[in-house]
Scaffold this motif. Structure first.
Motif, PDB file in Angstrom:
ATOM      1  N   GLU A 155       0.833  -1.206   0.000  1.00 35.66           N
ATOM      2  CA  GLU A 155       0.000   0.000   0.000  1.00 35.66           C
ATOM      3  C   GLU A 155       0.871   1.261   0.000  1.00 35.66           C
ATOM      4  OE1 GLU A 155      -2.611  -0.198   3.308  1.00 35.66           O
ATOM      5  OE2 GLU A 155      -3.750  -1.922   2.562  1.00 35.66           O
ATOM      6  N   THR A 156       1.981   1.202   0.769  1.00 36.85           N
ATOM      7  CA  THR A 156       2.884   2.363   0.819  1.00 36.85           C
ATOM      8  C   THR A 156       3.488   2.637  -0.552  1.00 36.85           C
ATOM      9  OG1 THR A 156       3.405   1.872   3.131  1.00 36.85           O
ATOM     10  CG2 THR A 156       4.920   3.315   1.940  1.00 36.85           C
ATOM     11  N   LYS A 157       3.882   1.556  -1.243  1.00 39.57           N
ATOM     12  CA  LYS A 157       4.437   1.736  -2.585  1.00 39.57           C
ATOM     13  C   LYS A 157       3.404   2.362  -3.518  1.00 39.57           C
ATOM     14  CE  LYS A 157       7.774  -2.074  -2.401  1.00 39.57           C
ATOM     15  NZ  LYS A 157       8.148  -3.388  -2.988  1.00 39.57           N
ATOM     16  N   ALA A 158       2.165   1.854  -3.423  1.00 42.03           N
ATOM     17  CA  ALA A 158       1.116   2.412  -4.274  1.00 42.03           C
ATOM     18  C   ALA A 158       0.858   3.886  -3.927  1.00 42.03           C
ATOM     19  CB  ALA A 158      -0.170   1.596  -4.110  1.00 42.03           C
ATOM     20  N   LEU A 159       0.845   4.171  -2.592  1.00 39.69           N
ATOM     21  CA  LEU A 159       0.628   5.559  -2.176  1.00 39.69           C
ATOM     22  C   LEU A 159       1.793   6.452  -2.608  1.00 39.69           C
ATOM     23  CD1 LEU A 159      -0.825   5.051   1.412  1.00 39.69           C
ATOM     24  CD2 LEU A 159      -2.058   5.823  -0.620  1.00 39.69           C
ATOM     25  N   GLN A 160       3.033   5.909  -2.533  1.00 42.37           N
ATOM     26  CA  GLN A 160       4.184   6.706  -2.956  1.00 42.37           C
ATOM     27  C   GLN A 160       4.108   7.031  -4.445  1.00 42.37           C
ATOM     28  OE1 GLN A 160       6.596   7.889  -0.807  1.00 42.37           O
ATOM     29  NE2 GLN A 160       7.100   9.125  -2.627  1.00 42.37           N
ATOM     30  N   LYS A 161       3.686   6.044  -5.227  1.00 38.33           N
ATOM     31  CA  LYS A 161       3.515   6.313  -6.660  1.00 38.33           C
ATOM     32  C   LYS A 161       2.451   7.386  -6.883  1.00 38.33           C
ATOM     33  CE  LYS A 161       4.856   1.712  -8.312  1.00 38.33           C
ATOM     34  NZ  LYS A 161       4.404   0.494  -9.023  1.00 38.33           N
ATOM     35  N   ARG A 162       1.380   7.263  -6.075  1.00 39.24           N
ATOM     36  CA  ARG A 162       0.311   8.250  -6.199  1.00 39.24           C
ATOM     37  C   ARG A 162       0.817   9.634  -5.800  1.00 39.24           C
ATOM     38  NH1 ARG A 162      -4.089   9.445  -9.076  1.00 39.24           N
ATOM     39  NH2 ARG A 162      -5.606  10.670  -7.862  1.00 39.24           N
ATOM     40  N   ILE A 163       1.614   9.688  -4.693  1.00 34.70           N
ATOM     41  CA  ILE A 163       2.151  10.966  -4.239  1.00 34.70           C
ATOM     42  C   ILE A 163       3.078  11.562  -5.295  1.00 34.70           C
ATOM     43  CG2 ILE A 163       3.723  12.005  -2.547  1.00 34.70           C
ATOM     44  CD1 ILE A 163       2.515  10.084  -0.487  1.00 34.70           C
ATOM     45  N   ASN A 164       3.937  10.713  -5.874  1.00 34.17           N
ATOM     46  CA  ASN A 164       4.840  11.201  -6.926  1.00 34.17           C
ATOM     47  C   ASN A 164       4.059  11.759  -8.109  1.00 34.17           C
ATOM     48  OD1 ASN A 164       6.992  10.393  -5.359  1.00 34.17           O
ATOM     49  ND2 ASN A 164       7.251   8.439  -6.412  1.00 34.17           N
ATOM     50  N   TYR A 165       2.999  11.043  -8.466  1.00 37.15           N
ATOM     51  CA  TYR A 165       2.170  11.506  -9.588  1.00 37.15           C
ATOM     52  C   TYR A 165       1.518  12.849  -9.259  1.00 37.15           C
ATOM     53  CZ  TYR A 165      -1.827  11.760 -12.745  1.00 37.15           C
ATOM     54  OH  TYR A 165      -2.770  12.192 -13.648  1.00 37.15           O
ATOM     55  N   LEU A 166       0.945  12.937  -8.043  1.00 34.02           N
ATOM     56  CA  LEU A 166       0.290  14.181  -7.649  1.00 34.02           C
ATOM     57  C   LEU A 166       1.308  15.312  -7.499  1.00 34.02           C
ATOM     58  CD1 LEU A 166      -2.262  12.841  -5.000  1.00 34.02           C
ATOM     59  CD2 LEU A 166      -2.737  13.556  -7.356  1.00 34.02           C
ATOM     60  N   GLU A 167       2.503  14.976  -7.011  1.00 35.01           N
ATOM     61  CA  GLU A 167       3.542  15.999  -6.876  1.00 35.01           C
ATOM     62  C   GLU A 167       3.940  16.549  -8.237  1.00 35.01           C
ATOM     63  OE1 GLU A 167       7.246  14.662  -5.153  1.00 35.01           O
ATOM     64  OE2 GLU A 167       7.338  16.471  -3.917  1.00 35.01           O
ATOM     65  N   LEU A 168       4.045  15.635  -9.222  1.00 39.21           N
ATOM     66  CA  LEU A 168       4.362  16.081 -10.580  1.00 39.21           C
ATOM     67  C   LEU A 168       3.243  16.942 -11.142  1.00 39.21           C
ATOM     68  CD1 LEU A 168       5.976  12.847 -12.088  1.00 39.21           C
ATOM     69  CD2 LEU A 168       7.126  14.962 -11.435  1.00 39.21           C
ATOM     70  N   ARG A 169       1.998  16.508 -10.906  1.00 40.03           N
ATOM     71  CA  ARG A 169       0.856  17.293 -11.379  1.00 40.03           C
ATOM     72  C   ARG A 169       0.826  18.668 -10.720  1.00 40.03           C
ATOM     73  NH1 ARG A 169      -3.721  14.778 -13.409  1.00 40.03           N
ATOM     74  NH2 ARG A 169      -4.510  16.929 -13.479  1.00 40.03           N
ATOM     75  N   LEU A 170       1.071  18.694  -9.387  1.00 44.64           N
ATOM     76  CA  LEU A 170       1.072  19.954  -8.670  1.00 44.64           C
ATOM     77  C   LEU A 170       2.205  20.855  -9.163  1.00 44.64           C
ATOM     78  CD1 LEU A 170      -0.063  21.723  -6.412  1.00 44.64           C
ATOM     79  CD2 LEU A 170       1.489  20.559  -4.818  1.00 44.64           C
ATOM     80  N   SER A 171       3.382  20.256  -9.376  1.00 46.02           N
ATOM     81  CA  SER A 171       4.506  21.042  -9.879  1.00 46.02           C
ATOM     82  C   SER A 171       4.210  21.587 -11.269  1.00 46.02           C
ATOM     83  CB  SER A 171       5.769  20.179  -9.909  1.00 46.02           C
ATOM     84  OG  SER A 171       6.858  20.890 -10.459  1.00 46.02           O
ATOM     85  N   ALA A 172       3.577  20.759 -12.113  1.00 49.31           N
ATOM     86  CA  ALA A 172       3.238  21.225 -13.462  1.00 49.31           C
ATOM     87  C   ALA A 172       2.247  22.391 -13.406  1.00 49.31           C
ATOM     88  CB  ALA A 172       2.654  20.070 -14.271  1.00 49.31           C
ATOM     89  N   THR A 173       1.271  22.267 -12.488  1.00 50.65           N
ATOM     90  CA  THR A 173       0.300  23.353 -12.342  1.00 50.65           C
ATOM     91  C   THR A 173       0.973  24.626 -11.826  1.00 50.65           C
ATOM     92  OG1 THR A 173      -1.437  21.731 -11.856  1.00 50.65           O
ATOM     93  CG2 THR A 173      -1.859  24.011 -11.217  1.00 50.65           C
ATOM     94  N   GLU A 174       1.853  24.452 -10.815  1.00 50.76           N
ATOM     95  CA  GLU A 174       2.557  25.620 -10.282  1.00 50.76           C
ATOM     96  C   GLU A 174       3.482  26.228 -11.331  1.00 50.76           C
ATOM     97  OE1 GLU A 174       5.637  26.757  -6.624  1.00 50.76           O
ATOM     98  OE2 GLU A 174       4.890  24.701  -6.871  1.00 50.76           O
ATOM     99  N   GLN A 175       4.170  25.340 -12.084  1.00 49.47           N
ATOM    100  CA  GLN A 175       5.074  25.852 -13.115  1.00 49.47           C
ATOM    101  C   GLN A 175       4.311  26.593 -14.209  1.00 49.47           C
ATOM    102  OE1 GLN A 175       8.565  25.502 -12.927  1.00 49.47           O
ATOM    103  NE2 GLN A 175       8.338  27.113 -14.454  1.00 49.47           N
TER     104      GLN A 175
END
Length: 330
Positions: A155-175
């Protein structure tokens, strides 16, 4: 004339073997004496005379040694010797009794020790059984915990992948929100001078057409080159109303080899740099990439439209840095 056998009262024949008593000279058939021919041969070899049973009994009766009471040895034993023998016999009997008592005491002690050992072994057996049950319970608990841990890890691995994806999305939005923003380094802050005036002066020097109305906002930001740096530097953050103005400024700065504060009429001779504004995530990636470049693992590092690019050597392929995993592969 042959004599008769004193046992069977029959005369002896020439073919029969006879024995003559060495004491009374009485004649006996060999088969009447219960002796064998081998016994007869032994007597002849030893040169011994044979004595019949009658003479042997008479001799014993005369010596009175046919009974224990009438034995000549016992008759001649002195009284002191008999008393000494009785004392020794009593002492031996006492020692035997003591040995028997000691043996019985030893047997009782051994039995008590064995009983204690058996009780101790029984206690150990019960303790071992209890420990075995506890170990079995602990093993079941550990297996259950391991199963849950494996599930949590997945579950942690899945959540980490999800966090990485959301972090990239958030960074793209901020950028994307910073696409009209640029950072100007190398200019000293003046209290009385407006930041917009400095930006317009820089546009005039670089040949970029700009009016104050093209600027959305402009302000100073205090930064440190690193955490241990004692001094604080200032950069000028500018947001334009149109993205093409950022592109024009960057292109004009790249075309001009040297641009210093002195060219703008400011104090000092520091080189002025113009960079695209980066999101927090991309700024962290860019800082890590610069460290790799300092270590010699990268040859080129640059930013275009909010994206980070690197080349490891001259003529090498261009690599886009989107996350920390991209840096780890370098």
């Amino acid at each position: 004339m042959p004599e008769n056998c004193v046992v069977c009262d029959k005369p002896s024949k020439r073919t029969q073997k006879i024995l003559t008593c060495g004491s009374c000279s009485a004649v006996h058939h060999l088969h009447c004496t219960n002796l064998s021919e081998a016994d007869l041969q032994t007597l002849e070899d030893l040169g011994k005379s044979w004595i019949c049973l009658t003479c042997t009994s008479d001799n014993r009766s005369k010596r009175r040694d046919d009974t224990p009471v009438g034995s000549p040895l016992l008759a001649r034993r002195p009284k002191a010797l008999m008393e000494s023998s009785d004392g020794m016999l009593k002492e031996l009997l006492q020692r035997v009794t003591d040995l028997q008592d000691g043996q019985r005491e030893f047997e009782r002690s051994i039995k008590a020790e064995l009983s204690s050992i058996n009780r101790t072994m029984s206690q150990w057996q019960r303790t071992i059984e209890e420990h075995t049950k506890s170990i079995a319970f602990l093993n079941e608990t550990i297996n259950s915990v391991n199963t849950k841990t494996d599930s949590i890890v997945e579950e942690t691995k899945a959540l980490q992948k999800r966090i990485n994806y959301l972090e990239l999305r958030l960074s793209a939005t901020e950028q994307n929100s910073l696409r009209n923003v640029m950072d100007i380094h190398g200019i000293s802050q003046k209290r009385d001078e407006k930041p917009e005036t400095i930006v317009c002066q820089m546009a005039s020097v670089l040949g970029v057409s700009l009016t104050p109305s093209d600027i959305d906002y402009c302000y100073w930001v205090s930064v440190r080159s690193n955490k241990n740096a004692p001094s604080v530097q200032h950069l000028l953050k500018v947001r334009f109303l149109r993205h093409n103005l950022v592109c024009e400024f960057l292109a004009a700065r790249r075309a001009r080899k040297n641009l210093s504060a002195k060219d703008l009429g400011c104090d000092g001779n520091r080189t002025i740099y113009i960079d695209e504004a980066l999101s927090t995530f991309n700024r962290r990636l860019y800082s890590a990439a610069r460290e790799l470049k300092k270590q010699g693992k990268l040859k080129y590092l640059w930013i275009r439209n909010g994206s980070i690019f690197v080349r490891k050597e001259d003529g090498g392929r261009r690599i886009t840095i989107r996350c920390e995993a991209d840096l780890e592969t370098l």
